[in-house]
Design an enzyme around this catalytic site. Structure first.
Site, PDB file in Angstrom:
ATOM      1  N   LYS A  86     -45.128  -2.239  13.160  1.00 56.18           N
ATOM      2  CA  LYS A  86     -46.772  -2.132  14.343  1.00 56.18           C
ATOM      3  C   LYS A  86     -47.719  -2.258  12.938  1.00 56.18           C
ATOM      4  O   LYS A  86     -47.101  -2.972  11.779  1.00 56.18           O
ATOM      5  CB  LYS A  86     -46.594  -0.465  14.622  1.00 56.18           C
ATOM      6  CG  LYS A  86     -46.608   0.428  13.668  1.00 56.18           C
ATOM      7  CD  LYS A  86     -46.510   1.296  14.662  1.00 56.18           C
ATOM      8  CE  LYS A  86     -46.003   3.163  13.260  1.00 56.18           C
ATOM      9  NZ  LYS A  86     -45.632   4.137  13.949  1.00 56.18           N
TER      10      LYS A  86
ATOM     11  N   TYR B 183     -72.029   2.998  -9.440  1.00 55.24           N
ATOM     12  CA  TYR B 183     -72.927   3.744  -9.163  1.00 55.24           C
ATOM     13  C   TYR B 183     -72.872   5.611  -9.272  1.00 55.24           C
ATOM     14  O   TYR B 183     -71.882   6.263  -9.901  1.00 55.24           O
ATOM     15  CB  TYR B 183     -72.148   3.577  -7.611  1.00 55.24           C
ATOM     16  CG  TYR B 183     -72.621   2.587  -7.174  1.00 55.24           C
ATOM     17  CD1 TYR B 183     -74.312   1.965  -6.588  1.00 55.24           C
ATOM     18  CD2 TYR B 183     -71.618   1.341  -6.589  1.00 55.24           C
ATOM     19  CE1 TYR B 183     -74.332   0.799  -6.819  1.00 55.24           C
ATOM     20  CE2 TYR B 183     -72.633   0.499  -5.663  1.00 55.24           C
ATOM     21  CZ  TYR B 183     -73.703  -0.651  -6.252  1.00 55.24           C
ATOM     22  OH  TYR B 183     -73.719  -1.771  -5.995  1.00 55.24           O
TER      23      TYR B 183
HETATM   24  C1  LIG Z   1     -44.271   4.250  13.531  1.00 49.32           C
HETATM   25  C2  LIG Z   1     -43.011   4.688  14.131  1.00 49.32           C
HETATM   26  C3  LIG Z   1     -42.069   5.196  13.721  1.00 49.32           C
HETATM   27  C4  LIG Z   1     -41.910   4.421  12.479  1.00 49.32           C
HETATM   28  O1  LIG Z   1     -42.664   5.415  11.496  1.00 49.32           O
HETATM   29  P1  LIG Z   1     -42.461   5.697   9.746  1.00 49.32           P
HETATM   30  O2  LIG Z   1     -42.155   6.305   9.128  1.00 49.32           O
HETATM   31  O3  LIG Z   1     -43.110   3.962   9.095  1.00 49.32           O
HETATM   32  O4  LIG Z   1     -40.155   5.144   8.944  1.00 49.32           O
HETATM   33  C5  LIG Z   1     -41.363   5.160  13.932  1.00 49.32           C
HETATM   34  N1  LIG Z   1     -41.157   5.591  15.758  1.00 49.32           N
HETATM   35  C6  LIG Z   1     -42.510   5.755  16.162  1.00 49.32           C
HETATM   36  C7  LIG Z   1     -42.743   6.842  17.302  1.00 49.32           C
HETATM   37  C8  LIG Z   1     -43.321   5.221  16.106  1.00 49.32           C
HETATM   38  O5  LIG Z   1     -44.792   5.413  16.187  1.00 49.32           O
END
Ligand SMILES: *Cc1c(COP(=O)(O)O)cnc(C)c1O
Length: 378
Positions: free
Chosen positions: A34, A255
């Site tokens: 994702k 800045y």
């Molecule tokens: C993002 C996600 C993961 C992966 O999590 P990590 O900490 O990156 O391994 C697993 N299960 C779900 C439902 C997620 O949304």
């Protein structure tokens, strides 16, 4: 031309996947890609992780991109669907939907297309997504799914741990107990582990594991880097020094003049700022790597530039390469200085940074440049 580059190492992704597999023998791996593969680029990540059993995405758009690029693996949309018109699209893409809310079951009641595969998500204590897992609620959920049998095939039962990164947290055992009770008597495959589960909770290393961070060499555990845990960072973010000069004691830098030279300093200006994804809130412990040394970041991060203290790197010159994070300087190190996590840094690299694929030829030579671990707080 701007010199900011994000090098993505497909070998690191492959190596990390192999390591996850070796930690979870017999489990299937849903590679979580994702947020554009945690900022590494969805399609290049999916290609490098083609040995995974499936991909976890957050949107049907990402599922569509994967199918258009020819990926035939299973694809699971982790947040399911929101609107009735998503259903024909999911069917066309052969995407599996995570179901977690009554509203989705209602919409599926009106679905007249082909049967969809679904992962049923139970809320065992995180209280984000998922159906209530109390026994009475489970009975009604099962009845509702049975009534929808022609439309939905529940292929996996899943839950998500809220505190998997804290091995001693009592919620871990409680959530696993509630999950086991809720699915008792069903022979469906299950899915619990994210990256922290894979590392710290052996009982969750079965069915489908759902690692994200670890595949990119990112640590899910505070105070440890991905490399500390035996994983290889898949992103190196680098740029160059575009100016260097001396600043007299007592003069402010950048800045707000929030950094003041306590002695004469040699200051370098690096072409990388928050407009590229450097965290503007990075505190005074932020470092960049210049050659074999670390140089402190001075003063405020600006949109296009950061200023660094080159006093300890006399050999550094304009044009030299600077690593912002990567195999030579863990993302977790900068993340800690900015009170965030490595995941947010890799997700936040912006579009004006040039992405290139580059395998790190000799990791050991690389690592010898400087050894920076989370315990080193220079
Ligand atoms: C993002 C996600 C993961 C992966 O999590 P990590 O900490 O990156 O391994 C697993 N299960 C779900 C439902 C997620 O949304």
């Amino acid at each position: 031309m701007r010199t900011a580059i994000a090098e993505i190492d497909p070998d690191a992704l492959r190596t990390n996947l192999a390591r996850v597999k070796s930690l979870c023998p017999g489990a299937r791996v849903l590679a979580v890609v994702k947020a554009d593969g945690y900022g590494h680029g969805l399609l290049r990540v999916a290609a490098a992780l083609a040995a995974a059993d499936g991909y976890g995405v957050a949107s049907l758009d990402d599922a569509a991109r994967l199918r258009e690029a020819g990926f035939r693996q299973r694809i699971v949309v982790l947040s399911g669907f929101d609107e009735a018109r998503d259903l024909p699209e999911a069917a066309a893409l052969r995407a599996e939907l995570v179901l977690h809310d009554d509203s989705q079951l209602e919409r599926l009641g009106a679905w007249r297309g082909e049967q969809l595969c679904a992962w049923i998500k139970l809320d065992t204590g995180m209280h984000r997504l998922g159906f209530d897992c109390a026994p009475a609620s489970m009975a009604s959920l099962r009845a509702r799914l049975a009534a929808l049998a022609a439309r939905v095939d529940p292929v996996v039962w899943m839950t998500h741990l809220a505190c998997a990164d804290q091995p001693g947290h009592p919620l871990n055992a409680l959530q696993q107990r509630r999950f086991a009770t809720a699915i008792d008597g069903w022979s469906c495959p299950t899915s619990i582990a994210n990256s922290a589960g894979v590392l710290l909770h052996p009982a969750t290393r079965s069915g489908w594991v759902r690692p994200g961070g670890l595949l990119y060499g990112l640590s899910p555990i505070a105070g440890r880097s991905g490399a500390d845990l035996g994983f290889v960072p898949a992103m190196r973010v680098k740029s160059r020094i575009i100016a260097a000069h001396r600043v007299a004691a007592g003069e402010g830098i950048g800045y707000g003049a929030v950094a003041v030279a306590d002695r004469e300093l040699r200051v370098g200006v690096v072409s990388f700022g928050y407009g590229d994804g450097y965290p503007r809130h990075a505190g005074p412990s932020a470092r960049v790597r210049v050659g074999a040394r670390l140089a402190p970041v001075l003063g405020r991060v600006s949109m296009d530039l950061i200023t660094i203290d080159l006093s300890g790197v006399p050999e550094a010159q304009v044009g030299d390469e600077v690593e912002l994070w990567g195999p030579g300087l863990p993302a977790e190190h900068l993340a800690e200085a900015a009170e965030t996590i490595g995941y947010e840094l890799t997700c936040g690299v912006t579009r004006r940074v040039r992405f290139v694929e580059k395998a790190v030829v000799s990791r050991t030579a690389e690592a010898q440049g400087t050894s920076v671990s989370m315990t080193c707080s220079t």
